[in-house]
Design an enzyme around this catalytic site. Structure first.
Site, PDB file in Angstrom:
ATOM      1  CG  HIS A 159      -1.828  -1.175   1.334  1.00  0.00           C
ATOM      2  ND1 HIS A 159      -1.648  -2.179   2.247  1.00  0.00           N
ATOM      3  CD2 HIS A 159      -2.934  -1.512   0.626  1.00  0.00           C
ATOM      4  CE1 HIS A 159      -2.610  -3.089   2.119  1.00  0.00           C
ATOM      5  NE2 HIS A 159      -3.409  -2.712   1.138  1.00  0.00           N
ATOM      6  CD  GLN A 218      -8.568  -4.414  -7.110  1.00  0.00           C
ATOM      7  OE1 GLN A 218      -9.322  -5.064  -6.405  1.00  0.00           O
ATOM      8  NE2 GLN A 218      -7.564  -3.724  -6.624  1.00  0.00           N
ATOM      9  CE  LYS A 265      -0.546 -10.070  -3.856  1.00  0.00           C
ATOM     10  NZ  LYS A 265      -1.809  -9.791  -3.213  1.00  0.00           N
ATOM     11  CG  ASP A 266      -4.834  -7.039  -5.861  1.00  0.00           C
ATOM     12  OD1 ASP A 266      -5.374  -8.082  -5.497  1.00  0.00           O
ATOM     13  OD2 ASP A 266      -4.080  -6.378  -5.115  1.00  0.00           O
ATOM     14  CD  GLN A 307     -13.424  -5.848  -2.620  1.00  0.00           C
ATOM     15  OE1 GLN A 307     -13.746  -4.679  -2.786  1.00  0.00           O
ATOM     16  NE2 GLN A 307     -12.172  -6.246  -2.743  1.00  0.00           N
TER      17      GLN A 307
END
Ligand code: AMP
Length: 294
Positions: free
Chosen positions: A37, A154, A150-151, A62
């Site tokens: 983050h 998404q 990382k995602d 989600q």
């Protein structure tokens, strides 16, 4: 650092900053903050005249039934401390009731890129993500929003949504932050026992083996994936949900490695589901690993 618990409070904060000429750089998170983050916040802080807003919200819509919504870590005090350390201007920490005052009936659905990879095993996941991100964008009205490599899926879903719905926000990506042994930082790593933590290093080791096969000239996706799965098998990672190489344009499968591709994996280490990926640019001249998709 301002802590905003309501939509009205964060809108007021952003409006005041905008009136004094600041742009808004936004980092949505579910909290349990770590240096991954922090990498997103660092990208947000690079925005000229940017005021950085971080949201911390464990978004119930989600999580599929049976997933880890109730036990997802929520260490708010240390999260706020991390945000202070990173120089964040405002943190938006809404309650579930603030975000979903009544049963949600308006949804944002993205087709296509939501289908493969995590889309197969997490029904409704990307609908929940696209909906909450749209709502957060409407609340915060950021100029720039930062997501993590990382995602990757998404980020692709949100990219498609922003593009096709003409949302007035610029998307930026932060590269994957990793532990010294290669494990991608994740809030879910906290679930791992010591033995599982050790085994989890196989994910990135497998990706590296696949990348190295492609670097050595292998262009058959099946053979590259054999290299990945060989490492998983040797290191006791048996519960592999997927290991795939897809085109980065539309997450479609490939017969032959060429162009920008993503090598992505999801596996269960004990009860914990972890994901990781590498991005490669493959050309006649060779194969290069890229830090982010864009
Ligand atoms: P999450 O709190 O897991 O929803 O993640 C919030 C944002 O941080 C998402 O855009 C993630 O992709 C990003 N993120 C999570 N872990 C990492 C990491 N290890 N490196 C870079 N970004 C990350």
């Amino acid at each position: 650092m301002e802590i905003c618990r309501t939509v009205a409070a964060v809108r007021g904060h952003v409006a005041r900053r905008r009136a004094s000429g600041r742009t808004t750089a936004f980092v949505p998170t579910m909290g349990a903050l770590h240096d991954g983050h922090g990498a997103c916040v660092a990208v947000a802080r690079d925005v000229p005249d940017g005021a950085v807003v971080v949201s911390i919200f464990v978004n119930p819509t989600q999580f599929a039934p049976g997933e880890d919504l109730s036990r997802y870590p929520r260490p708010l005090e240390s999260d706020l401390e991390a945000c202070r350390r990173w120089g964040v201007d405002a943190v938006f920490v809404p309650s579930p009731e603030e975000m979903y005052a009544e049963a949600q009936q308006a949804w944002v659905e993205v087709e296509g890129v939501t289908g493969p990879l995590c889309g197969r095993s997490r029904p409704g996941h990307f609908r929940g993500v696209a909906t909450v991100v749209t709502k957060l964008f409407n609340i915060v009205q950021p100029d720039v929003a930062v997501f993590g490599q990382k995602d990757a899926q998404q980020a692709l879903v949100i990219h498609r949504m922003v593009q096709q719905l003409a949302l007035p926000v610029e998307l930026r990506l932060a590269p994957i932050a990793r532990e010294a042994d290669g494990l991608a930082l994740s809030s879910r790593n906290a679930y791992l026992s010591a033995a599982e933590r050790e085994r989890a290093t196989a994910l990135y080791a497998g990706l590296r083996a696949g990348r190295d096969a492609a670097r050595d000239g292998e262009r058959d996706p099946a053979r590259v994936l054999e290299a990945v799965r060989g490492v998983f098998a040797a290191r006791g990672v048996n519960d592999v949900e997927y290991a795939e190489i897809l085109s980065l344009d539309d997450l479609s499968p490939l017969d032959h490695l060429t162009g920008r591709v993503i090598l992505a994996v999801a596996a269960r280490i004990g009860a914990t589901r972890l994901i990781d990926n590498v991005v490669l640019r493959v050309s006649a001249g060779g194969c290069e690993e890229l830090p982010t998709m864009w």
